[in-house]
Design a protein around this motif. Structure first.
Motif, PDB file in Angstrom:
ATOM      1  N   ILE A  57      48.117  36.128  47.183  1.00 44.90           N
ATOM      2  CA  ILE A  57      48.866  36.199  45.921  1.00 44.90           C
ATOM      3  C   ILE A  57      48.755  34.876  45.171  1.00 44.90           C
ATOM      4  CG2 ILE A  57      51.198  36.354  44.942  1.00 44.90           C
ATOM      5  CD1 ILE A  57      51.788  38.365  47.277  1.00 44.90           C
ATOM      6  N   ARG A  58      48.923  33.765  45.881  1.00 46.13           N
ATOM      7  CA  ARG A  58      48.845  32.451  45.251  1.00 46.13           C
ATOM      8  C   ARG A  58      47.430  32.155  44.753  1.00 46.13           C
ATOM      9  NH1 ARG A  58      52.934  28.913  49.145  1.00 46.13           N
ATOM     10  NH2 ARG A  58      54.746  30.226  48.679  1.00 46.13           N
ATOM     11  N   ARG A  59      46.399  32.558  45.534  1.00 47.43           N
ATOM     12  CA  ARG A  59      45.007  32.386  45.104  1.00 47.43           C
ATOM     13  C   ARG A  59      44.750  33.146  43.811  1.00 47.43           C
ATOM     14  NH1 ARG A  59      41.343  36.019  48.342  1.00 47.43           N
ATOM     15  NH2 ARG A  59      42.625  37.453  47.147  1.00 47.43           N
ATOM     16  N   ASP A  60      45.204  34.385  43.754  1.00 47.22           N
ATOM     17  CA  ASP A  60      44.979  35.204  42.563  1.00 47.22           C
ATOM     18  C   ASP A  60      45.675  34.605  41.343  1.00 47.22           C
ATOM     19  OD1 ASP A  60      43.477  36.868  44.149  1.00 47.22           O
ATOM     20  OD2 ASP A  60      45.039  38.404  44.340  1.00 47.22           O
ATOM     21  N   LYS A  61      46.853  34.042  41.534  1.00 45.11           N
ATOM     22  CA  LYS A  61      47.561  33.392  40.426  1.00 45.11           C
ATOM     23  C   LYS A  61      46.787  32.164  39.944  1.00 45.11           C
ATOM     24  CE  LYS A  61      51.963  31.395  38.977  1.00 45.11           C
ATOM     25  NZ  LYS A  61      51.304  30.664  37.960  1.00 45.11           N
ATOM     26  N   ILE A  62      46.265  31.375  40.877  1.00 48.90           N
ATOM     27  CA  ILE A  62      45.449  30.214  40.507  1.00 48.90           C
ATOM     28  C   ILE A  62      44.231  30.661  39.715  1.00 48.90           C
ATOM     29  CG2 ILE A  62      43.894  28.449  41.440  1.00 48.90           C
ATOM     30  CD1 ILE A  62      45.988  28.047  43.681  1.00 48.90           C
ATOM     31  N   PHE A  63      43.539  31.704  40.176  1.00 51.28           N
ATOM     32  CA  PHE A  63      42.356  32.201  39.465  1.00 51.28           C
ATOM     33  C   PHE A  63      42.721  32.656  38.054  1.00 51.28           C
ATOM     34  CE2 PHE A  63      39.677  33.472  43.420  1.00 51.28           C
ATOM     35  CZ  PHE A  63      39.463  32.138  43.684  1.00 51.28           C
ATOM     36  N   ASN A  64      43.825  33.362  37.915  1.00 49.21           N
ATOM     37  CA  ASN A  64      44.242  33.828  36.595  1.00 49.21           C
ATOM     38  C   ASN A  64      44.571  32.661  35.679  1.00 49.21           C
ATOM     39  OD1 ASN A  64      43.948  36.561  37.145  1.00 49.21           O
ATOM     40  ND2 ASN A  64      46.023  36.754  37.921  1.00 49.21           N
ATOM     41  N   ASP A  65      45.253  31.662  36.204  1.00 50.64           N
ATOM     42  CA  ASP A  65      45.609  30.487  35.397  1.00 50.64           C
ATOM     43  C   ASP A  65      44.366  29.710  34.976  1.00 50.64           C
ATOM     44  OD1 ASP A  65      48.271  31.158  35.662  1.00 50.64           O
ATOM     45  OD2 ASP A  65      48.701  29.645  37.182  1.00 50.64           O
ATOM     46  N   ILE A  66      43.439  29.497  35.904  1.00 49.77           N
ATOM     47  CA  ILE A  66      42.230  28.729  35.603  1.00 49.77           C
ATOM     48  C   ILE A  66      41.327  29.495  34.645  1.00 49.77           C
ATOM     49  CG2 ILE A  66      40.096  27.807  36.595  1.00 49.77           C
ATOM     50  CD1 ILE A  66      41.710  26.979  39.021  1.00 49.77           C
ATOM     51  N   ALA A  67      41.251  30.812  34.789  1.00 53.84           N
ATOM     52  CA  ALA A  67      40.379  31.623  33.940  1.00 53.84           C
ATOM     53  C   ALA A  67      40.805  31.564  32.467  1.00 53.84           C
ATOM     54  CB  ALA A  67      40.371  33.069  34.426  1.00 53.84           C
ATOM     55  N   LYS A  68      42.044  31.208  32.199  1.00 57.67           N
ATOM     56  CA  LYS A  68      42.498  31.060  30.810  1.00 57.67           C
ATOM     57  C   LYS A  68      41.851  29.851  30.145  1.00 57.67           C
ATOM     58  CE  LYS A  68      46.970  33.171  31.732  1.00 57.67           C
ATOM     59  NZ  LYS A  68      48.414  32.923  31.878  1.00 57.67           N
ATOM     60  N   HIS A  69      41.384  28.894  30.951  1.00 54.38           N
ATOM     61  CA  HIS A  69      40.844  27.651  30.418  1.00 54.38           C
ATOM     62  C   HIS A  69      39.320  27.539  30.516  1.00 54.38           C
ATOM     63  CE1 HIS A  69      44.885  26.119  29.994  1.00 54.38           C
ATOM     64  NE2 HIS A  69      45.134  26.552  31.197  1.00 54.38           N
ATOM     65  N   TYR A  70      38.692  28.355  31.359  1.00 56.02           N
ATOM     66  CA  TYR A  70      37.247  28.270  31.579  1.00 56.02           C
ATOM     67  C   TYR A  70      36.600  29.618  31.394  1.00 56.02           C
ATOM     68  CZ  TYR A  70      38.242  23.850  34.003  1.00 56.02           C
ATOM     69  OH  TYR A  70      38.651  22.588  34.321  1.00 56.02           O
TER      70      TYR A  70
END
Length: 74
Positions: A57-70
């Motif tokens: 769950i935490r990994r998926d949240k990190i991916f979603n947050d980072i994907a907003k910037h890259y």
């Protein structure tokens, strides 16, 4: 043409623990960012949990947050 930083994110749907590794009981996430200047940076984050379900769950949240910037490089 302006080159942008891209996140190297290859998801293996057959492996629910993609981008995760367990280091002495604590789950970590790792990924690679390819920068516009032709360099790459490996990012590692402690997920601060010993529970694999919570780590996913935490990994998926990190991916979603980072994907907003890259942009995503498949």
């Amino acid at each position: 043409m302006v080159k942008k930083t891209k996140l190297a994110l290859r998801v293996n749907n057959d492996n629910p623990n993609h981008h995760l590794w367990n280091n002495r009981g604590v789950w970590w996430c790792h990924l690679t960012v390819h920068k516009a200047d032709a360099t790459a940076e490996r990012l590692r984050f402690s997920l601060k949990t010993r529970d694999v379900e919570q780590a996913r769950i935490r990994r998926d949240k990190i991916f979603n947050d980072i994907a907003k910037h890259y942009d995503i490089a498949a």
